[in-house]
Design a protein around this motif. Structure first.
Motif, PDB file in Angstrom:
ATOM      1  N   ARG A 211       0.805  -1.226   0.000  1.00 48.03           N
ATOM      2  CA  ARG A 211       0.000   0.000   0.000  1.00 48.03           C
ATOM      3  C   ARG A 211       0.833   1.269   0.000  1.00 48.03           C
ATOM      4  NH1 ARG A 211      -2.364  -3.683   3.376  1.00 48.03           N
ATOM      5  NH2 ARG A 211      -4.492  -4.349   2.836  1.00 48.03           N
ATOM      6  N   GLU A 212       2.005   1.201   0.610  1.00 49.52           N
ATOM      7  CA  GLU A 212       2.839   2.402   0.722  1.00 49.52           C
ATOM      8  C   GLU A 212       3.949   2.452  -0.324  1.00 49.52           C
ATOM      9  OE1 GLU A 212       1.872   4.662   2.768  1.00 49.52           O
ATOM     10  OE2 GLU A 212       0.308   3.358   3.603  1.00 49.52           O
ATOM     11  N   THR A 213       3.887   1.584  -1.284  1.00 48.84           N
ATOM     12  CA  THR A 213       4.920   1.532  -2.319  1.00 48.84           C
ATOM     13  C   THR A 213       4.482   2.311  -3.554  1.00 48.84           C
ATOM     14  OG1 THR A 213       4.043  -0.486  -3.328  1.00 48.84           O
ATOM     15  CG2 THR A 213       5.603  -0.754  -1.509  1.00 48.84           C
ATOM     16  N   LYS A 217       0.519   3.287  -6.018  1.00 49.82           N
ATOM     17  CA  LYS A 217       0.064   4.553  -6.597  1.00 49.82           C
ATOM     18  C   LYS A 217      -0.167   4.428  -8.102  1.00 49.82           C
ATOM     19  CE  LYS A 217       2.542   7.238  -3.090  1.00 49.82           C
ATOM     20  NZ  LYS A 217       3.600   8.265  -2.841  1.00 49.82           N
TER      21      LYS A 217
END
Length: 543
Positions: A211-213, A217
């Motif tokens: 999710r934070e990679t 995005k």
């Protein structure tokens, strides 16, 4: 002097014999080395072909991991989340044997199994994309409404499950067609290994927080990134499997002849040659596809001619009736194998479906419906996490055990090994149901890999030996039976197991309010499978 001359002659003869023996030993050694190299090359070839079993298991794992969470996020009630699996299993129950029958009679230039593998794989990719992007597409088409997203998700889940079931049959036959009868255990071990690696790889990828990679995005989120990675890996793997080697060539035989049985041995695909026959005047529907080295034609003058059905009669039937006929007329030996696969799959699905919930509620005394951030919910989630490690250990052990089966069966017969294996797995699930010790449960969970590897390796290898033996002795019950259809008949037991688990076992667990019932049910099925394996027909060693 004559005596001395005789002694010299005798000495020369002994030297010559010694030289010849030495040369013979060298030739024999070279031949053994050559055979060894050939076996290694063949095993490498089978390993590459077995990669075709990687994608269906990968997509099935993808389905298992995200089907329920994605449905809940779109507002679908939890009581309805198993409906896509039940619908797909019912449809697959009928379509899978038809796909097997069609692949047996396929006349495509690119091969017999390959067209079905490629087409089903492409549909699998599309359905997995529908699952992953259902919500995003639904929001684009109808903002602030979930209806379109729900429809896309349900359709995607059903198609994905159906394709996974149907793809298993031609992918397995793809390897077994190319394997000599004496290494069918190794061939099926490689298939099990490839499928197991697919499940482990996808589980590992899904366990990473994306999710934070930057990928999240670009592609949309956790599920979308997992799908893109799975799709990329599966495309590469499938290309390697389908392009590296030419598939087993088959020949078209005029249906006006009567075909009695196949030849006595299954050869390597390199030993098969294409034989062209004049069939321009024949109706394409009246053509039967069989292996060139597996066909023998007899005439009416043969005294011991068995009772047969002509190829013309069979080819006049449509594929639905052909499939129905061969399913209805399964020989007793094949029915026992089918029962073994069915009981094994039912036990395994019951175990995998409820292990995490069993640990969360029965062992850690958690509650999945507890308030957010509560101790009860934390305990349940922790138990589910521990159970996931148990499932991973089960898959990993099945890979190791399947690779060892080729050597184990040299010392212990396949049938005794099946009886012992399912007895062990039955005892293992019973121990899980009766204990709350986490370490013991994880160890017993890993042992369930024995049942998984046995079902996907030994039972299918026995099927190949039946096709070789019964056609060699001209058993009329096996006339016109092809490997692809019989593999698919064994595979549909997986669909039936899913239906039983989804419809009945879930209701039983809800009634008794404990997942221990599922573990006991799995133990009973494993025990029945062990008893069933006792009655498996053993092919004579000299056959």
């Amino acid at each position: 002097m004559d005596q001395s001359r005789d002694e010299n002659d005798t000495h020369k003869i002994q030297e010559a014999d010694s030289s010849n023996n030495h040369d013979g030993c060298e030739d024999e050694t070279q031949e053994l080395k050559s055979n060894s190299k050939y076996d290694k090359r063949l095993v490498i070839k089978l390993a590459i072909l077995s990669l075709a079993s990687f994608p269906p298991e990968a997509f099935y794992t993808f389905y298992s991991l995200f089907a329920v969470p994605l449905q809940l996020k779109l507002g679908i009630p939890i009581g309805l989340t198993l409906i896509p699996m039940i619908i797909a299993s019912v449809i697959g129950l009928f379509l899978t044997p038809i796909i097997g029958n069609l692949s047996d009679q396929c006349t495509s230039r690119i091969g017999r199994r390959r067209p079905f593998i490629i087409v089903l794989f492409i549909i699998n990719l599309i359905s997995a994309a529908m699952i992953s992007y259902s919500r995003i597409i639904g929001d684009k088409l109808w903002p602030h409404h979930l209806l379109i997203g729900r429809i896309l998700l349900i359709i995607g889940l059903i198609i994905d499950m159906i394709c996974c079931c149907m793809l298993l049959s031609p992918a397995r036959a793809f390897v077994m067609d190319a394997a000599p009868i004496d290494i069918q255990v190794i061939a099926n071990s490689l298939i099990t290994c490839s499928a197991g690696i697919g499940a482990v790889a996808i589980t590992a990828i899904s366990g990473i927080n994306w999710r934070e990679t930057p990928l999240a995005k670009v592609f949309g989120g956790q599920v979308e990134v997992v799908f893109i990675l799975i799709a990329a890996i599966c495309i590469i793997v499938m290309l390697i499997a389908t392009v590296s080697y030419a598939e087993v060539p088959y020949v078209i035989v005029d249906s006006t002849e009567a075909l009695t049985h196949k030849s006595s041995s299954r050869k390597n695909s390199d030993d098969l040659k294409i034989s062209t026959m004049d069939s321009e005047d024949s109706n394409p529907v009246q053509l039967m596809v069989i292996q060139h080295d597996q066909t023998e034609v007899t005439n009416d003058s043969t005294e011991d001619k068995p009772q047969v059905i002509t190829a013309e009669e069979i080819s006049s039937w449509n594929h639905f009736y052909q499939t129905y006929y061969f399913a209805k007329t399964m020989p007793k030996e094949l029915v026992i194998l089918w029962m073994g696969v069915f009981l094994s799959c039912t036990a395994y699905i019951a175990f995998t479906s409820f292990l995490t919930d069993f640990l969360g509620q029965s062992v850690y005394h958690g509650n999945p419906l507890a308030a957010k951030n509560s101790t009860a919910l934390y305990r349940y989630n922790h138990g589910v996490s521990i159970g996931s490690w148990g499932l991973l250990g089960c898959t990993a052990f099945s890979i190791v055990y399947s690779l060892a089966l080729g050597q184990i069966t040299k010392y212990v017969g396949a049938v005794p090994l099946l009886v012992i294996g399912y007895s062990v797995t039955g005892i293992g699930t019973l121990v899980i149901a009766l204990t709350n010790q986490v370490i013991v449960i994880l160890c017993m969970a890993a042992l369930q890999g024995i049942g998984l590897a046995s079902a996907y390796t030994l039972l299918f290898a026995i099927l190949a030996s039946y096709h070789d033996y019964f056609t060699k002795i001209k058993d009329s019950r096996w006339s016109f039976r092809e490997l692809g259809l019989d593999i698919s008949l064994l595979t549909v037991s997986l669909s039936l197991s899913c239906i039983i688990t989804g419809c009945f076992l879930g209701a039983i667990v809800a009634l008794v309010r404990s997942s221990r019932a599922a573990m006991i049910f799995s133990s009973i099925c494993n025990g029945l499978c062990a008893v069933n394996c006792i009655f498996i027909f053993k092919v004579p060693n000299d056959a």
